[in-house]
Design a protein around this motif. Structure first.
Motif, PDB file in Angstrom:
ATOM      1  N   SER A 167       0.830  -1.204   0.000  1.00 31.68           N
ATOM      2  CA  SER A 167       0.000   0.000   0.000  1.00 31.68           C
ATOM      3  C   SER A 167       0.867   1.256   0.000  1.00 31.68           C
ATOM      4  O   SER A 167       0.609   2.209  -0.744  1.00 31.68           O
ATOM      5  N   LEU A 168       1.905   1.261   0.813  1.00 31.40           N
ATOM      6  CA  LEU A 168       2.808   2.410   0.861  1.00 31.40           C
ATOM      7  C   LEU A 168       3.559   2.586  -0.460  1.00 31.40           C
ATOM      8  O   LEU A 168       3.774   3.715  -0.917  1.00 31.40           O
ATOM      9  N   GLU A 169       3.952   1.479  -1.083  1.00 27.11           N
ATOM     10  CA  GLU A 169       4.629   1.571  -2.369  1.00 27.11           C
ATOM     11  C   GLU A 169       3.714   2.184  -3.423  1.00 27.11           C
ATOM     12  O   GLU A 169       4.146   3.007  -4.231  1.00 27.11           O
ATOM     13  N   GLN A 170       2.435   1.805  -3.403  1.00 29.75           N
ATOM     14  CA  GLN A 170       1.473   2.387  -4.341  1.00 29.75           C
ATOM     15  C   GLN A 170       1.288   3.874  -4.074  1.00 29.75           C
ATOM     16  O   GLN A 170       1.220   4.675  -5.005  1.00 29.75           O
ATOM     17  N   GLN A 171       1.242   4.233  -2.808  1.00 32.38           N
ATOM     18  CA  GLN A 171       1.081   5.647  -2.446  1.00 32.38           C
ATOM     19  C   GLN A 171       2.312   6.439  -2.871  1.00 32.38           C
ATOM     20  O   GLN A 171       2.193   7.555  -3.382  1.00 32.38           O
ATOM     21  N   ILE A 172       3.493   5.870  -2.684  1.00 32.83           N
ATOM     22  CA  ILE A 172       4.729   6.540  -3.093  1.00 32.83           C
ATOM     23  C   ILE A 172       4.745   6.724  -4.610  1.00 32.83           C
ATOM     24  O   ILE A 172       5.113   7.798  -5.114  1.00 32.83           O
ATOM     25  N   GLU A 173       4.343   5.697  -5.333  1.00 31.93           N
ATOM     26  CA  GLU A 173       4.302   5.784  -6.796  1.00 31.93           C
ATOM     27  C   GLU A 173       3.340   6.885  -7.244  1.00 31.93           C
ATOM     28  O   GLU A 173       3.662   7.683  -8.134  1.00 31.93           O
ATOM     29  N   LYS A 174       2.178   6.948  -6.610  1.00 30.85           N
ATOM     30  CA  LYS A 174       1.183   7.973  -6.933  1.00 30.85           C
ATOM     31  C   LYS A 174       1.747   9.366  -6.638  1.00 30.85           C
ATOM     32  O   LYS A 174       1.629  10.281  -7.459  1.00 30.85           O
ATOM     33  N   ASN A 175       2.381   9.522  -5.476  1.00 29.07           N
ATOM     34  CA  ASN A 175       2.965  10.816  -5.107  1.00 29.07           C
ATOM     35  C   ASN A 175       4.096  11.210  -6.047  1.00 29.07           C
ATOM     36  O   ASN A 175       4.237  12.384  -6.398  1.00 29.07           O
ATOM     37  N   ASN A 176       4.899  10.238  -6.474  1.00 33.78           N
ATOM     38  CA  ASN A 176       5.986  10.534  -7.409  1.00 33.78           C
ATOM     39  C   ASN A 176       5.443  11.008  -8.749  1.00 33.78           C
ATOM     40  O   ASN A 176       6.024  11.897  -9.384  1.00 33.78           O
ATOM     41  N   LYS A 177       4.318  10.423  -9.185  1.00 30.26           N
ATOM     42  CA  LYS A 177       3.697  10.879 -10.437  1.00 30.26           C
ATOM     43  C   LYS A 177       3.214  12.317 -10.300  1.00 30.26           C
ATOM     44  O   LYS A 177       3.374  13.119 -11.215  1.00 30.26           O
ATOM     45  N   ILE A 178       2.609  12.623  -9.152  1.00 32.94           N
ATOM     46  CA  ILE A 178       2.129  13.992  -8.914  1.00 32.94           C
ATOM     47  C   ILE A 178       3.296  14.963  -8.909  1.00 32.94           C
ATOM     48  O   ILE A 178       3.236  16.037  -9.511  1.00 32.94           O
ATOM     49  N   ILE A 179       4.387  14.589  -8.243  1.00 32.57           N
ATOM     50  CA  ILE A 179       5.577  15.452  -8.188  1.00 32.57           C
ATOM     51  C   ILE A 179       6.138  15.665  -9.579  1.00 32.57           C
ATOM     52  O   ILE A 179       6.480  16.794  -9.966  1.00 32.57           O
ATOM     53  N   ALA A 180       6.234  14.589 -10.363  1.00 35.73           N
ATOM     54  CA  ALA A 180       6.770  14.704 -11.724  1.00 35.73           C
ATOM     55  C   ALA A 180       5.884  15.607 -12.577  1.00 35.73           C
ATOM     56  O   ALA A 180       6.389  16.447 -13.348  1.00 35.73           O
ATOM     57  N   GLN A 181       4.574  15.465 -12.426  1.00 39.38           N
ATOM     58  CA  GLN A 181       3.642  16.301 -13.184  1.00 39.38           C
ATOM     59  C   GLN A 181       3.802  17.772 -12.796  1.00 39.38           C
ATOM     60  O   GLN A 181       3.845  18.643 -13.665  1.00 39.38           O
ATOM     61  N   ARG A 182       3.939  18.029 -11.513  1.00 36.46           N
ATOM     62  CA  ARG A 182       4.082  19.429 -11.062  1.00 36.46           C
ATOM     63  C   ARG A 182       5.421  20.013 -11.492  1.00 36.46           C
ATOM     64  O   ARG A 182       5.504  21.198 -11.820  1.00 36.46           O
ATOM     65  N   GLU A 183       6.463  19.197 -11.503  1.00 42.92           N
ATOM     66  CA  GLU A 183       7.758  19.676 -11.983  1.00 42.92           C
ATOM     67  C   GLU A 183       7.680  20.016 -13.468  1.00 42.92           C
ATOM     68  O   GLU A 183       8.258  21.000 -13.917  1.00 42.92           O
TER      69      GLU A 183
ATOM     70  N   GLU B 273       4.939  20.931 -15.073  1.00 39.55           N
ATOM     71  CA  GLU B 273       4.153  22.159 -15.159  1.00 39.55           C
ATOM     72  C   GLU B 273       5.002  23.369 -14.791  1.00 39.55           C
ATOM     73  O   GLU B 273       4.907  24.419 -15.429  1.00 39.55           O
ATOM     74  N   LYS B 274       5.831  23.207 -13.781  1.00 36.79           N
ATOM     75  CA  LYS B 274       6.720  24.294 -13.350  1.00 36.79           C
ATOM     76  C   LYS B 274       7.699  24.653 -14.469  1.00 36.79           C
ATOM     77  O   LYS B 274       7.937  25.830 -14.739  1.00 36.79           O
ATOM     78  N   SER B 275       8.221  23.636 -15.129  1.00 33.49           N
ATOM     79  CA  SER B 275       9.142  23.862 -16.237  1.00 33.49           C
ATOM     80  C   SER B 275       8.436  24.563 -17.394  1.00 33.49           C
ATOM     81  O   SER B 275       8.984  25.496 -17.997  1.00 33.49           O
ATOM     82  N   GLN B 276       7.218  24.122 -17.685  1.00 28.92           N
ATOM     83  CA  GLN B 276       6.454  24.757 -18.759  1.00 28.92           C
ATOM     84  C   GLN B 276       6.118  26.204 -18.408  1.00 28.92           C
ATOM     85  O   GLN B 276       6.156  27.083 -19.273  1.00 28.92           O
ATOM     86  N   ASP B 277       5.808  26.447 -17.143  1.00 32.71           N
ATOM     87  CA  ASP B 277       5.529  27.812 -16.700  1.00 32.71           C
ATOM     88  C   ASP B 277       6.762  28.691 -16.862  1.00 32.71           C
ATOM     89  O   ASP B 277       6.664  29.848 -17.290  1.00 32.71           O
TER      90      ASP B 277
END
Length: 102
Positions: free
Chosen positions: A42-58, A60-64
């Motif tokens: 469960s924690l591994e799945q949560q970490i994977e989900k959080n890493n995807k969110i972080i990558a997406q925000r990074e 977006e930040k780069s595009q901004d």
């Protein structure tokens, strides 16, 4: 002879008790392993989900940052061709524009 049988019986009973206790401990340990494995997955799945969110925000930040740079370049080009950009501006107006304060 009677004492020998009693001693053997007591030793056998203790042996059975120890075996049964070890068996119970093994079952408990197996249950704990299963529980901890489920939590770990469960924690591994949560970490994977959080890493995807972080990558997406990074991303977006780069595009901004790229968009801001492009807008800055467009502003420079507009101001380069604008006669008003080369004229004197009073300090209070330029400070207001720089700081964004009223």
């Amino acid at each position: 002879m009677n004492k020998a049988y009693i001693t053997v019986a007591i030793c056998f009973a203790l042996f059975i008790y120890v075996i049964f206790d070890l068996y119970q401990d093994k079952k408990t340990a197996q249950k704990e392993v299963i529980t901890l494995t489920e939590k770990m997955l469960s924690l591994e799945q949560q970490i994977e989900k959080n890493n995807k969110i972080i990558a997406q925000r990074e991303q977006e930040k780069s595009q901004d940052a790229i968009s801001i740079k492009q807008l800055h370049e467009q502003m420079k080009n507009v101001l380069k061709n604008n006669q008003c950009a080369n004229e004197y501006m009073p300090n209070n107006v330029s400070d207001w524009m720089r700081n964004g304060k009223n």
